[in-house]
Design an enzyme around this catalytic site. Structure first.
Site, mmCIF file in Angstrom:
data_model
loop_
_atom_site.group_PDB
_atom_site.id
_atom_site.type_symbol
_atom_site.label_atom_id
_atom_site.label_comp_id
_atom_site.label_asym_id
_atom_site.label_seq_id
_atom_site.Cartn_x
_atom_site.Cartn_y
_atom_site.Cartn_z
ATOM 1 N N ASP A 240 18.356 -34.194 -54.521
ATOM 2 C CA ASP A 240 18.181 -33.532 -55.819
ATOM 3 C C ASP A 240 17.014 -32.538 -55.714
ATOM 4 O O ASP A 240 15.941 -32.883 -55.224
ATOM 5 C CB ASP A 240 17.902 -34.572 -56.906
ATOM 6 C CG ASP A 240 17.844 -33.927 -58.282
ATOM 7 O OD1 ASP A 240 18.913 -33.734 -58.866
ATOM 8 O OD2 ASP A 240 16.722 -33.633 -58.761
ATOM 9 N N ILE A 241 17.262 -31.307 -56.147
ATOM 10 C CA ILE A 241 16.201 -30.294 -56.128
ATOM 11 C C ILE A 241 15.191 -30.624 -57.226
ATOM 12 O O ILE A 241 15.563 -30.784 -58.391
ATOM 13 C CB ILE A 241 16.782 -28.889 -56.343
ATOM 14 C CG1 ILE A 241 17.754 -28.549 -55.205
ATOM 15 C CG2 ILE A 241 15.674 -27.846 -56.419
ATOM 16 C CD1 ILE A 241 18.451 -27.226 -55.375
ATOM 17 N N GLU B 298 22.332 -29.680 -59.539
ATOM 18 C CA GLU B 298 21.446 -29.415 -58.408
ATOM 19 C C GLU B 298 21.417 -30.570 -57.420
ATOM 20 O O GLU B 298 20.489 -30.680 -56.617
ATOM 21 C CB GLU B 298 20.024 -29.115 -58.916
ATOM 22 C CG GLU B 298 19.318 -30.285 -59.597
ATOM 23 C CD GLU B 298 19.602 -30.343 -61.088
ATOM 24 O OE1 GLU B 298 18.824 -30.958 -61.806
ATOM 25 O OE2 GLU B 298 20.618 -29.766 -61.543
#
Length: 582
Positions: free
Chosen positions: A460-461, A503
């Protein structure tokens, strides 16, 4: 024709060749009309029933896909909520409700009878009236204290989360007596209730719930069942077809029309659902209907979809086409009669001339014999024409085959493109969720059969929302694309990388243990931090959760859930790190 020939015909009582040809043609025509008509009407009935079957099965498949997608999302959500600390997460609950409009409420039931619930007032049009809310009110908070179970506190908030009003009322609600609470207490995993009608609003819904760790408190969400009318209308002609989604006890969950009289009339006389798994014609209210019932869930018949179509309207287009075909056939036959008479005359006339010449031979009038003009030359010309036509047809067919090959080749290329589009994410060109699900199941099947280990990395960004908020969605998309390229260049050839959603990315690592996956995850983490993005001026970091298969796991979803828990732990510990689930 002389008198001798006429007398010969009268004496023998024979029928002329012309009459014989016309009689045979007429008889064959009548037989063909009868056979063709009966077959066409039979196939019109068959095609109408098959069209019903195709429409209903296509409709059911779309609804199943919609339900499955929502169910996966809701189970993931309740799993996430069950990991939260046991406290009133007011803003978190509201953010979740705002993100998912199909959610009706999020609430917690406590062992001592306490209750904490947030309701989205916009989820049902009758809610504002029930709770005396103003038009500007958007959120409802209900609190019940176990120390004073007979009272409940009601708070109304506007869209800015400002308290607009509050009151205390009498209470007779005890969460520990509710079915969702009892089901969750008796289960070690998330539960889902069957569809049921909510007691205080005119709507049907489902509850997802799970026991909070190390307690007998239950976190739950209420989901309003989607109105499937838009899906119905994509498959069904509502002018003469009704569709109803109903429970095993014949309670209607959703329908194409608001009129339920036909549904009720059907179940007065026909109560064995399994008799209608294929389209069947019955009589209701002195009219014929095509009826078919298909279970929404292939494993049980708790919810079913029934289709009732007016038979006359269903079969009408086919009957019109059949009558047009028969009329065209009859007109063609009538037009052919003069042609047949003409060609039979061409055949008969030379025969009559030959008879005359034979009579001359009998009378020995040799000097009067003349050559009989026949159509042999025309037949030869027709043969030559037929040969030319055959050659032309052959050349045309050969050309057509070449075109078919070319079109087949083009179609194959298009199919390959469509296949790529169906399994790839449009923005990042990585595999999409559907492809990842199939890969996870494939690796799970291999592990269960051969005992080989595989690992899953969820990425996950960090703070991706800030990228969109500060620099816009265009820059956010470019960050996603560049991040995808970094991930693609960081994995091995055997690894399967895809976009998990938003994301988030997911990597499936075949034949890789936990340590190997952890090493890969750390390499990715370093690669992202060291990358200078083309349009985003700041450093991007990622949180990574790693989990592996072991002999106590039997579903791919469990490994993904474990990796998700590790990802959550990485975020909780400050992000920009790799956490493995042991």
């Amino acid at each position: 024709m002389n008198k001798y020939f006429i007398n010969l015909l009268k004496k023998k009582k024979e029928v002329s060749l012309k009459s014989t040809v016309l009689s045979i043609f007429s008889l064959v025509t009548i037989i063909l009309i009868i056979v063709l008509g009966s077959q066409l009407f039979y196939f019109s009935k068959k095609l109408s029933l098959e069209s019903i079957d195709l429409q209903l099965n296509g409709l059911v498949q779309d609804i199943r896909t919609s339900i499955k997608s929502n169910e996966t999302l809701n189970f993931n959500m309740i799993e996430m909520l069950s990991l939260m600390k046991d406290k009133n997460n007011f803003e978190l609950y509201i953010n979740i409700l705002a993100t998912y409009p199909s959610l009706y409420a999020i609430y917690t039931g406590y062992e001592d009878g306490s209750f904490y619930e947030i309701i989205n007032l916009n989820s049902n049009k009758s809610l504002p009236q029930i709770y005396n809310a103003e038009s500007t009110d958007k959120w409802l908070l209900i609190k019940i204290s176990g120390q004073d179970i007979n009272k409940r506190e009601i708070y109304l908030y506007n869209s800015d989360l400002k308290l607009t009003s509050s009151r205390i009322s009498d209470n007779n609600y005890n969460p520990t007596t509710r079915p969702w609470y009892k089901m969750a207490i008796s289960s070690n995993s998330s539960i889902k209730t069957p569809p049921y009608k909510f007691s205080h609003i005119d709507s049907t819904g489902i509850t997802y719930a799970k026991q909070i760790s190390n307690s007998k408190n239950i976190i739950a969400i209420d989901v309003l069942i989607n109105d499937f009318r838009s899906i119905y209308k994509n498959h069904i002609n509502s002018d003469y077809i009704d569709v109803y989604l109903f429970k095993k006890d014949n309670t209607i969950i959703s329908s194409l029309s608001d009129n339920t009289n036909l549904f009720k009339e059907f179940f007065k006389e026909n109560i064995i659902i399994t008799d209608f798994t294929k389209p069947k014609i019955i009589k209701l209210n002195k009219k014929q209907y095509v009826v078919q019932i298909v279970p929404l869930n292939e494993q049980n018949n708790e919810e079913n979809i029934i289709l009732l179509a007016e038979y006359d309207k269903i079969i009408e287009p086919y009957q019109v086409q059949i009558l047009n075909l028969l009329l065209t056939f009859i007109i063609t036959v009538l037009l052919m009669i003069p042609i047949i008479i003409y060609f039979s005359g061409i055949i008969v006339k030379p025969i009559y001339e030959l008879v005359k010449q034979s009579i001359k031979v009998k009378k020995r009038k040799y000097n009067t014999i003349t050559k009989v003009e026949t159509s042999i030359l025309e037949v030869a010309l027709l043969s030559s024409s037929l040969e030319s036509m055959s050659e032309s047809i052959y050349n045309y067919q050969h050309s057509l085959e070449e075109k078919v090959k070319q079109r087949t080749k083009e179609l194959s290329l298009k199919n390959e493109e469509l296949l790529k589009l169906s399994i790839n994410d449009k923005l990042t060109s990585l595999y999409n969720r559907e492809k990842l699900d199939k890969t996870l199941q494939h690796e799970m099947n291999r592990s269960l059969r051969y005992g080989v280990v595989f690992s899953v990395i969820i990425i996950d960004i960090d703070f991706f929302k800030k990228v969109n908020d500060e620099f816009g969605h265009q820059v956010g998309d470019e960050v996603l694309v560049e991040s995808a390229n970094i991930l693609r260049n960081s994995i091995r050839n055997v690894d399967v990388l895809g976009r998990w959603g938003g994301e988030e990315f997911l990597i499936v690592c075949p034949q890789t243990d936990l340590e190997g996956a952890q090493k890969l995850a750390k390499n990715i983490n370093n690669a992202i931090k060291n990358h200078i993005f083309s349009t985003y001026p700041k450093t991007i970091t990622m949180s990574l959760g790693v989990a592996s298969y072991n002999e106590n796991i039997f579903k791919a979803e469990e490994i993904v859930s474990n990796a998700d828990k590790a990802l959550y732990k990485a975020k909780e510990n400050g992000r920009d790190q790799v956490v493995i689930f042991r």
